[in-house]
Every structure is written in C-alpha cells, then in structure tokens.
Scaffold this active site. Structure first.
Site, PDB file in Angstrom:
ATOM      1  N   SER A 235      39.140  48.154  54.104  1.00 33.20           N
ATOM      2  CA  SER A 235      40.210  47.686  55.297  1.00 33.20           C
ATOM      3  C   SER A 235      41.497  47.111  54.056  1.00 33.20           C
ATOM      4  CB  SER A 235      40.089  46.411  56.131  1.00 33.20           C
ATOM      5  OG  SER A 235      41.048  45.983  56.831  1.00 33.20           O
TER       6      SER A 235
ATOM      7  N   LYS B   6      43.478  48.779  58.545  1.00 34.00           N
ATOM      8  CA  LYS B   6      43.799  47.504  58.256  1.00 34.00           C
ATOM      9  C   LYS B   6      43.853  46.589  59.331  1.00 34.00           C
ATOM     10  CE  LYS B   6      47.991  45.253  56.359  1.00 34.00           C
ATOM     11  NZ  LYS B   6      47.173  44.283  55.475  1.00 34.00           N
TER      12      LYS B   6
ATOM     13  N   ASN C  68      39.159  46.509  61.739  1.00 32.95           N
ATOM     14  CA  ASN C  68      39.159  45.256  61.176  1.00 32.95           C
ATOM     15  C   ASN C  68      40.099  44.520  62.236  1.00 32.95           C
ATOM     16  OD1 ASN C  68      40.571  43.110  59.581  1.00 32.95           O
ATOM     17  ND2 ASN C  68      38.874  43.946  58.155  1.00 32.95           N
TER      18      ASN C  68
ATOM     19  N   CYS D 292      40.507  36.538  55.288  1.00 32.47           N
ATOM     20  CA  CYS D 292      41.675  36.920  54.411  1.00 32.47           C
ATOM     21  C   CYS D 292      42.126  35.497  53.868  1.00 32.47           C
ATOM     22  CB  CYS D 292      42.660  37.440  55.255  1.00 32.47           C
ATOM     23  SG  CYS D 292      44.312  37.718  54.570  1.00 32.47           S
TER      24      CYS D 292
ATOM     25  N   THR E  91      38.627  39.418  49.203  1.00 33.38           N
ATOM     26  CA  THR E  91      39.040  39.102  48.087  1.00 33.38           C
ATOM     27  C   THR E  91      39.026  37.756  47.462  1.00 33.38           C
ATOM     28  OG1 THR E  91      41.328  38.619  49.077  1.00 33.38           O
ATOM     29  CG2 THR E  91      41.079  40.924  48.232  1.00 33.38           C
TER      30      THR E  91
ATOM     31  N   GLY F  29      39.769  44.804  42.611  1.00 33.46           N
ATOM     32  CA  GLY F  29      39.959  45.614  41.499  1.00 33.46           C
ATOM     33  C   GLY F  29      38.726  45.428  40.646  1.00 33.46           C
TER      34      GLY F  29
ATOM     35  N   GLY G 216      35.957  45.893  44.260  1.00 34.12           N
ATOM     36  CA  GLY G 216      35.992  46.753  42.810  1.00 34.12           C
ATOM     37  C   GLY G 216      35.593  47.875  42.658  1.00 34.12           C
TER      38      GLY G 216
ATOM     39  N   GLY H 103      38.424  50.193  47.815  1.00 37.89           N
ATOM     40  CA  GLY H 103      39.571  49.548  48.306  1.00 37.89           C
ATOM     41  C   GLY H 103      40.634  49.894  47.498  1.00 37.89           C
TER      42      GLY H 103
END
Lengths: 275, 329
Positions: free
Chosen positions: B25, B49, B103, B134, B196, B220, B247, B268
């Site tokens: 997402s 998203k 999501n 989030c 994240t 990442g 990641g 992602g």
C-alpha cells in the site's frame, strides 16, 4: 497521443560534457531514436542514477526535463547540476555506457497547431538557463515559419549547447542576467511582460520552464494579459509514474485537488496551478 | 525445469493468493499506472493506497527525502476517498483481474467503519488492510499504539465487513506485539508488518528538518532487517497469517520474509526505483525457492524457525556453548 513509458529502457550515452562556464552543470546526450521522435517537449526522463545494489534503493532515480529532442540525430539531451551522490554518479558516466531511463514521462507543452486556442499565436519561450526544457525541444517542433522568440534568465555560458542550437534554429534569444545573480528571474519576467503587454496579449502563447519563483512571477504578471501561459513545474519526483504522490501540485480548486506533476504535468496551464 | 514445479500459491486464512508477492500500500496507487504496462493478475495482489471516507489532501511539500538505503516520506495519506475509489478504480481493477486488498484509513473509528461498510457492498474486494499505523497523520495513529483501542476498532470493522481483515501495525508503537495480540483476539484475520519507521532528515545548511512535519516514515532496504525481526517475533507468538512488508527489494529479501514467517510479501518503495520490481521478484521466486529445496512457497513460510535447531549441531556443542563461540562481528 504521446507515449508515456512506465517501463525502463536502456539508452546509450553518446555525449557527456561538463559545461565549463557554469558551476557544476553537465550536458548529457542519449541515443534513442524513438524517444527523440515521439516525446513531446516538456516531457521528462527519469534516470536511474546508480548501479549495483544502490540501483534498488527507492530514491535512486532523478527526473530531468528534456533539454533537447532531436529527431534528426535520434538524440535526446538533459542538462543537470551535479551536487549530490546521484547526480555525481551520473556525471561520471562515459560515452558508450548504457543507462536505465524511464522516458518519455508526463505531459508536455501543447504547441500551436495542437489546439484551436493556440493556433496562430506568436510563441514566446521563457526559461532559466539551468532549466531549458522550454527552449530547444519546443523550437524544433514549431510549425515552419511560426514566429517565435526566447528569453532566458541566465548566461549563455551556463547553457552553451542550448545557446548555439537556438542560434542555428534561428530563434531570436535574449539572455538576461549572470550566473548566480539573484534577481535574474525578475529581469526575465519584466522582459516577458514588456513583450506580451506591448502587443495584444491574446496573440501570445508563452511556454516556460524554470524554478518556481520564475514561473509564479510569470503567472502573476501575465494573468490578465490574455496570453496563454504553460509552465513546466519543478517538483521533486520519486516514482515518476504517479504512484508515490511526492510531486503533487496544488490546483485552483483547493488543497484537496492536488495533481501529480509526473502524470498530469509537469506542464500545466498556469491557471491550473494555485501559486 | 525444477523452478516450474514450485507452487507459488499461498493461503492466508481464507484469502487465497496465486503468489505471495503483493504490491504494498502507498507505493502502487490504485493500480492503473503499473497495471497499464504490467499484468496485475500475475502477482498475488495489490494493496491499494489508503482509502478514507472523504478525499484527503495530504501533507505540504517536500514530502520525500532520500536517505542512505531508503526514503523518508510524509505524504499524509492523500487519497480521493472511498466513493471515487469505488466508481473510478475498483471496476478497472476487477477488469484487470487483480486481487484487491483495500487499505482503509480514518481519523476516527467511524471513518474506518464507514469505509469498511461501504466496501462490503462491492464485489472484487478480496480483503481489507486496516491502516492504524501511518506515522504521517496526527489522528488515526492512536489506534495502532493502544491495544485496547485497536481491538475495539477491529471488532467494529469486522462487524461492518466480513472480508478477511489484516491489521497493518506500527513499529513505532510502544509494544507492537501487544497490539497484534489484541487485534487478533478481537477478530482480525492476520497482520501486516510493518508500516514505516519514524525517522528524521535534517538540512544542515538551513539548520532545519527537511520535511515540514519534521518526522516522516522510513522505508527501503535500510529497514529490511528491522521488519524481518518483527515478522520473526510475530511468527513465534501467533499462528495468524502475516503479510511482511518493509525493505523488500530483491528476491532474496522475499525469501527471507517467507522463511521468517510471512505468508505474503509486499513490495513497497522498491517500485519507485524499478516499477517492475514486484514482477521481477515474483518471477525469480520459484527458482530461488527450488534452489533451497522447497516445492512450494507455502512450505517455506516460517521454515527458518524449525531450522533454528540446527544450531545445536554446531561443533557438537550445546546451543549455549555454540553461540558463545560464534563470531561476534
């Protein structure tokens, strides 16, 4: 319909030179006959500026508006400043190397002849020397005999290739201001205002590229002139294809109506942007 | 060819996926951009998203900054709202044959419930992913930090929509696994690990944070080992299916996520560098699994936990002695 290419392609570096008169600026030409022919002025290239494992890092690409699209030679060009790890990597390429590029992406300028509104208008190109997307690619595609002139904020030494090729194409060009001069955008905007205002404004189509300060000032002074103004905005892009939403630009209908510079832009009608 | 023999299909409870590889997402929009060039039905699915009851404008700019091995973002869940999603995107996704996981975002419990209820009436939604994690919105996050609030929310959402429900957790919560336990008890079907990681980038020249909201969420390759640890821990404690995301940039990462206990793997922000990253990983997965002796993706799920026993064989010593002799670098 101009193709917008989501999938990366490999393109060969045919020319990469440091622009001696300028501060860390480079001129890069890639061989890609198809893109040189089909891309619209104002579209951009999303270049993977890394190799090896780093090429998988999410921020490894950089977006550059085309500085030239030459169908005759089959070459496309970008001009960039090397100031971070990514752009320094790009500056270190050698002719003959192949690099990974997504191109052409985004929506370009609507040229006279492509819309009823634009037909018959005189064309004024306004750009910053370091962001020349509105210059050569447009100049090459203008209908033969279309009256056009250019104003550039900056010094020809910052964009020597652009300066030379504009001369060859016979586009009258005024260079205003020197390197790093803070008010050069203002001088270019004043000049644009004088040209457009000194005539029936509605006779002009103004195509611009540059930093936001230049574009917003231009939008302000031309707002009531009757001239049509299209701007290629600068917005930091991550994905380049409309999925990350890092490059959104506020529209006139309020903040809930952002548009993506990479898909709906980077060229917008100046009236569509909430400056 | 041996790789052809590897069965990629996985089941996450009642959710069947043709491949464990998903688009995560927030990194694939609502599917159109990638789907125009690449076959969505070849992947396990797309987690679209975040969708709110109303359009959300998102945060001011800049929204993204590159950091070593990753990216800090503060998009702020900009989205066009559930009605737009249903009218504009969902029919297209159905047509494309994509397995769609939606999501769901909200500021208040009512928002999450409203989106879930609205989607219950629509065909083509395979599962929901509850985004209570989030880091870039001021409200909504509390659900992901507080086990009781999260559990209450899950119960209400589940009542509004019976579709398989995955809760996407925040690694920034004081105790993410306590939240996991609470939501699973409250009826969630699985977990998505992780959202994240709260992070900061500074602009030294201007002596200020790069992002206007100061912090953003790091994703990442830099976060991969962190995510892997959470998948491992969750798999040790819970039997519920896990979607691992955070990641993954190469097939090796996806394999490790499976081995640690994820049944599906979200690709992602790797999509930002290589738009076809998820497809490349999905294509390479059969061979990578076959090389490790697996006949199916399902067989690989959690397999590293069993293999932990092999440590006992280290030099014929007991696990404790063996560990003490392992290199410490």
């Amino acid at each position: 319909m101009t193709p917008s290419a989501v999938l990366p392609r490999r393109a060969t570096v045919v020319d990469l030179r440091r622009l001696e008169g300028a501060d860390g600026l480079y001129w890069l030409e890639l061989e890609d006959e198809e893109v040189a022919r089909l891309a619209a002025p104002g579209q951009f290239a999303h270049v993977l500026c890394a190799d090896g494992e780093v090429a998988r890092y999410p921020g490894a690409r950089r977006a550059f508006g085309f500085a030239d699209l030459d169908a005759e030679s089959g070459r496309v060009a970008i001009q960039f400043r090397a100031f971070g790890a990514r752009t320094r990597w790009l500056a270190g390429r050698r002719p003959g190397e192949r690099i990974d590029v997504m191109m052409p992406l985004g929506r370009g300028y609507r040229l006279p002849g492509e819309s009823a509104e634009g037909r018959g208008r005189r064309v004024l190109l306004v750009a910053d020397a370091t962001r020349p997307a509105a210059l050569l690619p447009v100049a090459r595609r203008l209908p033969a005999g279309a009256p056009a002139r250019a104003i550039v904020a900056g010094d020809p030494r910052e964009a020597p290739v652009v300066a030379e090729r504009l001369r060859e194409l016979g586009v009258p060009c005024e260079w205003l201001g020197r390197m790093g001069e803070p008010d050069r955008a203002e001088r270019a905007v004043e000049e644009a205002e004088a040209i457009v205002g000194g005539d029936a404004g509605s006779a002009w189509l103004v195509l611009a590229s540059g930093p936001q300060a230049l574009l917003s000032a231009l939008a302000r002074v031309l707002a009531t002139s009757g001239a049509e103004l299209q701007v290629a905005v600068e917005a930091p892009m991550t994905c380049g294809i409309g999925v990350c939403l890092s490059c959104t630009v506020p529209g006139p209908r309020g903040p809930a109506f952002y548009r993506r510079a990479c898909v709906e832009g980077p060229v917008f009608d100046a009236r569509e942007v909430a400056w | 060819m041996t790789e052809r023999a590897v069965d990629l299909a996985v089941s996450l409870g009642s959710l069947r996926l043709v491949s464990p590889v998903l688009l995560a997402s927030g990194t694939a929009g609502y599917g159109r951009e990638l789907g125009a060039a690449l076959p969505l039905q070849a992947l396990g699915g797309i987690v679209v998203k975040g969708v709110a009851p109303e359009p959300w404008p998102g945060n001011s700019h800049p929204r993204v900054v590159e950091t070593p091995g990753g990216l800090i973002n503060s998009i702020g869940l900009e989205n066009p709202g559930v009605e737009h999603f249903i009218a504009h995107d969902l029919p297209w996704l159905r047509e494309a044959g994509a397995t769609v996981i939606v999501n769901v975002v909200g500021r208040r419990a009512e928002d999450f419930v409203a989106v879930a209820r609205r989607l219950a009436a629509e065909p083509g939604v395979a599962a929901l992913e509850l985004n209570v994690s989030c880091p870039n919105v001021e409200t909504g996050l509390q659900f992901g930090h507080d086990p009781e609030l999260a559990a209450a929310l899950v119960a209400r959402v589940k009542e509004a929509n019976p579709a398989p429900l995955f809760v996407k957790l925040s690694p920034n919560a004081p105790d993410p696994l306590a939240v996991a336990e609470a939501v699973l008890k409250a009826g969630a079907d699985g977990l998505t690990l992780m959202n994240t990681y709260l992070a900061l980038a500074l602009d030294a020249q201007r002596r200020r944070p790069v992002l206007p909201g100061v912090f953003g969420g790091l994703s990442g390759p830099a976060v991969k080992p962190l995510t892997l640890r959470w998948i491992w821990e969750a798999a040790e404690r819970f039997s519920a299916p896990i979607i691992g995301t955070g990641g993954v940039a190469a097939v090796e990462d996806a394999v490790e996520f499976l081995l640690a206990g994820a049944s599906a793997v979200g690709v992602g922000s790797a999509t930002f560098a290589q738009p076809d990253a998820a497809w490349r990983i999905a294509e390479a997965l059969p061979e990578a699994l076959a090389r490790l002796g697996f006949a199916s993706a399902a067989e690989a799920v959690g397999a590293a936990h069993d293999a932990g026993k092999e440590v006992e064989a280290w030099g014929g010593l007991s696990p404790k002695r063996a560990n003490s002799r392992r290199p410490t670098a």
